[in-house]
Design a protein around this motif. Structure first.
Motif, PDB file in Angstrom:
ATOM      1  N   GLU A 145       0.842  -1.191   0.000  1.00  0.00           N
ATOM      2  CA  GLU A 145       0.000   0.000   0.000  1.00  0.00           C
ATOM      3  C   GLU A 145       0.882   1.247   0.000  1.00  0.00           C
ATOM      4  O   GLU A 145       1.886   1.298   0.708  1.00  0.00           O
ATOM      5  CB  GLU A 145      -0.894   0.044   1.247  1.00  0.00           C
ATOM      6  CG  GLU A 145      -2.093  -0.870   1.185  1.00  0.00           C
ATOM      7  CD  GLU A 145      -3.040  -0.597   2.345  1.00  0.00           C
ATOM      8  OE1 GLU A 145      -4.254  -0.526   2.098  1.00  0.00           O
ATOM      9  OE2 GLU A 145      -2.568  -0.476   3.484  1.00  0.00           O
ATOM     10  N   MET A 147       0.852   5.861  -1.020  1.00  0.00           N
ATOM     11  CA  MET A 147       0.143   7.058  -1.459  1.00  0.00           C
ATOM     12  C   MET A 147       1.106   7.954  -2.224  1.00  0.00           C
ATOM     13  O   MET A 147       1.947   8.625  -1.623  1.00  0.00           O
ATOM     14  CB  MET A 147      -0.448   7.805  -0.257  1.00  0.00           C
ATOM     15  CG  MET A 147      -1.555   7.040   0.447  1.00  0.00           C
ATOM     16  SD  MET A 147      -2.319   8.000   1.797  1.00  0.00           S
ATOM     17  CE  MET A 147      -3.204   9.253   0.836  1.00  0.00           C
ATOM     18  N   THR A 149       0.351  10.663  -3.774  1.00  0.00           N
ATOM     19  CA  THR A 149      -0.012  12.026  -3.391  1.00  0.00           C
ATOM     20  C   THR A 149      -0.961  11.923  -2.200  1.00  0.00           C
ATOM     21  O   THR A 149      -1.450  10.835  -1.862  1.00  0.00           O
ATOM     22  CB  THR A 149      -0.716  12.788  -4.530  1.00  0.00           C
ATOM     23  OG1 THR A 149      -2.073  12.329  -4.631  1.00  0.00           O
ATOM     24  CG2 THR A 149       0.006  12.604  -5.853  1.00  0.00           C
ATOM     25  N   ASP A 151      -3.890  12.700  -2.125  1.00  0.00           N
ATOM     26  CA  ASP A 151      -5.254  12.419  -2.567  1.00  0.00           C
ATOM     27  C   ASP A 151      -5.404  11.079  -3.290  1.00  0.00           C
ATOM     28  O   ASP A 151      -6.468  10.772  -3.815  1.00  0.00           O
ATOM     29  CB  ASP A 151      -5.737  13.530  -3.501  1.00  0.00           C
ATOM     30  CG  ASP A 151      -5.757  14.880  -2.817  1.00  0.00           C
ATOM     31  OD1 ASP A 151      -6.240  14.944  -1.668  1.00  0.00           O
ATOM     32  OD2 ASP A 151      -5.280  15.856  -3.421  1.00  0.00           O
ATOM     33  N   VAL A 152      -4.341  10.276  -3.317  1.00  0.00           N
ATOM     34  CA  VAL A 152      -4.376   9.004  -4.041  1.00  0.00           C
ATOM     35  C   VAL A 152      -3.798   7.896  -3.165  1.00  0.00           C
ATOM     36  O   VAL A 152      -2.679   8.022  -2.654  1.00  0.00           O
ATOM     37  CB  VAL A 152      -3.568   9.086  -5.360  1.00  0.00           C
ATOM     38  CG1 VAL A 152      -3.582   7.727  -6.061  1.00  0.00           C
ATOM     39  CG2 VAL A 152      -4.139  10.162  -6.271  1.00  0.00           C
ATOM     40  N   ALA A 153      -4.559   6.839  -2.984  1.00  0.00           N
ATOM     41  CA  ALA A 153      -4.087   5.665  -2.253  1.00  0.00           C
ATOM     42  C   ALA A 153      -4.143   4.461  -3.188  1.00  0.00           C
ATOM     43  O   ALA A 153      -5.146   4.245  -3.886  1.00  0.00           O
ATOM     44  CB  ALA A 153      -4.944   5.409  -1.022  1.00  0.00           C
TER      45      ALA A 153
END
Length: 348
Positions: A145, A147, A149, A151-153
């Motif tokens: 997992e 990210m 950014t 705003d993105v996972a």
């Protein structure tokens, strides 16, 4: 007479109630059959280990386990650990990954006379335990997992031929010893490259077992079939996350998660672990059903080559329930200790 050295990791929540219950029952069953001896090795894990060793899974525990024949792992409440410990793999996930315990075998069998939602259910979920959509186990180091950014996972699902082949073969061998019906659970209509690969390889392996009836279902359809006709299935083989979800469903359909056992195994070692969690809301109140932990211990004994001891424990559990001695989750009034004492009495 062989002596088996088994680890005892009581864990959190109801663990200190149900794991000692399993130890007592196993000791009684081993003594009754007089076929082996067990030496128990207590080891720190969970919240108590954080307090005593500064880690939920101390290095001394992991290294000691390496030299044992197997172990009982109680449930852990990792969500309640201090933040710095929550960022690590939880004890169960770490041990499965570290020791390559690739097969998570989770039976779901209804008890006669209990309020099972699917009376007559008697199946086993064979869950691939090392990769798939569980990102804590799908990479060599770290997790899958990330990210890129704020705003993105993104999460990676990993599917490899060697991992699929070995769980498929385990499932086929299991089905061969049972009712000879294998069901592959996937989502190949949408996840064509990943679970389609899983389906393809499972069918390749199953072709080596012409004695088996083999079918397959999409994961969403499978949940419906289990609710409607769960007694029709024998062995289900599936990837990690699907298997985790389905085994919770089948355990509850069979009567209660309190009766849902499991074993995590590689080719050379195994860990017994109830399928349910730590149930902190009832911890210390004597309400916990120890059946799943006791039955998980029986599965470990069977894996170690002591099927007669495992069968005695299973019979003892079922006779106790049939006599009306049941914990609250099965509609009874027996406490954890009262239920355990009744099982032990029946083993004599």
């Amino acid at each position: 007479m062989r002596t088996f050295r088994l680890g005892v990791l009581t864990g959190d929540g109801i663990g200190p109630e149900i794991v000692p219950a399993a130890v007592e029952v196993i000791d009684a069953a081993v003594a009754a059959t007089d076929t082996a001896a067990v030496e128990w090795v207590p080891l720190p894990v969970g919240a108590a280990a954080i307090e005593s060793h500064g880690d939920a899974l101390p290095e001394v525990t992991v290294e000691t386990l390496r030299g044992l024949d197997g172990w009982l792992l109680g449930p852990h409440d990792s969500a309640a650990y201090p933040e710095e410990h929550r960022r690590k793999l939880n004890p169960s996930g770490y041990l499965r990954k570290h020791f390559d315990l690739f097969a998570n075998i989770r039976p779901a069998k209804a008890f006669d006379g209990t309020p099972a939602l699917v009376p007559g259910m008697d199946l086993v979920v064979a869950r691939e335990n090392t990769e798939g959509f569980y990102t804590d186990r799908s990479t060599y180091r770290g997790t899958g997992e990330f990210m890129p950014t704020a705003d993105v996972a993104i999460a990676m699902g990993i599917f490899t031929r060697p991992a699929i082949e070995r769980i498929a073969r385990q499932a086929c061998e299991l089905a061969l010893r049972r009712r000879r019906h294998l069901t592959i659970v996937h989502k190949a209509n949408v996840l064509r490259t990943t679970t389609g690969f899983f389906l393809e390889i499972c069918r390749e392996i199953a072709a080596d077992y012409p004695q088996l009836e083999v079918d397959d279902f999409h994961i969403d359809a499978m949940t419906v079939h289990l609710v409607r006709r769960g007694a029709d299935f024998d062995v289900l083989v599936t990837e990690n996350m699907f298997g985790d979800i389905l085994s919770d469903l089948t355990g509850e359909l069979a009567g209660s998660l309190g009766i849902a056992p499991s074993i995590n195994a590689s080719h050379d070692r195994a860990m017994a672990q109830a399928a349910h969690g730590s149930a902190p809301d009832i911890a210390g109140r004597g309400l916990a059903n120890p059946t799943a932990m006791i039955a998980s211990g029986a599965m470990l004994l069977d894996w170690l080559g002591l099927p007669e001891v495992a069968e005695r424990i299973d019979l003892g559990l079922r006779e106790t329930v049939a006599q009306g001695i049941r914990t609250a989750d099965l509609g009874g009034t027996a406490s954890t200790t009262e239920f355990t004492a009744a099982v032990i009495k029946g083993l004599a």
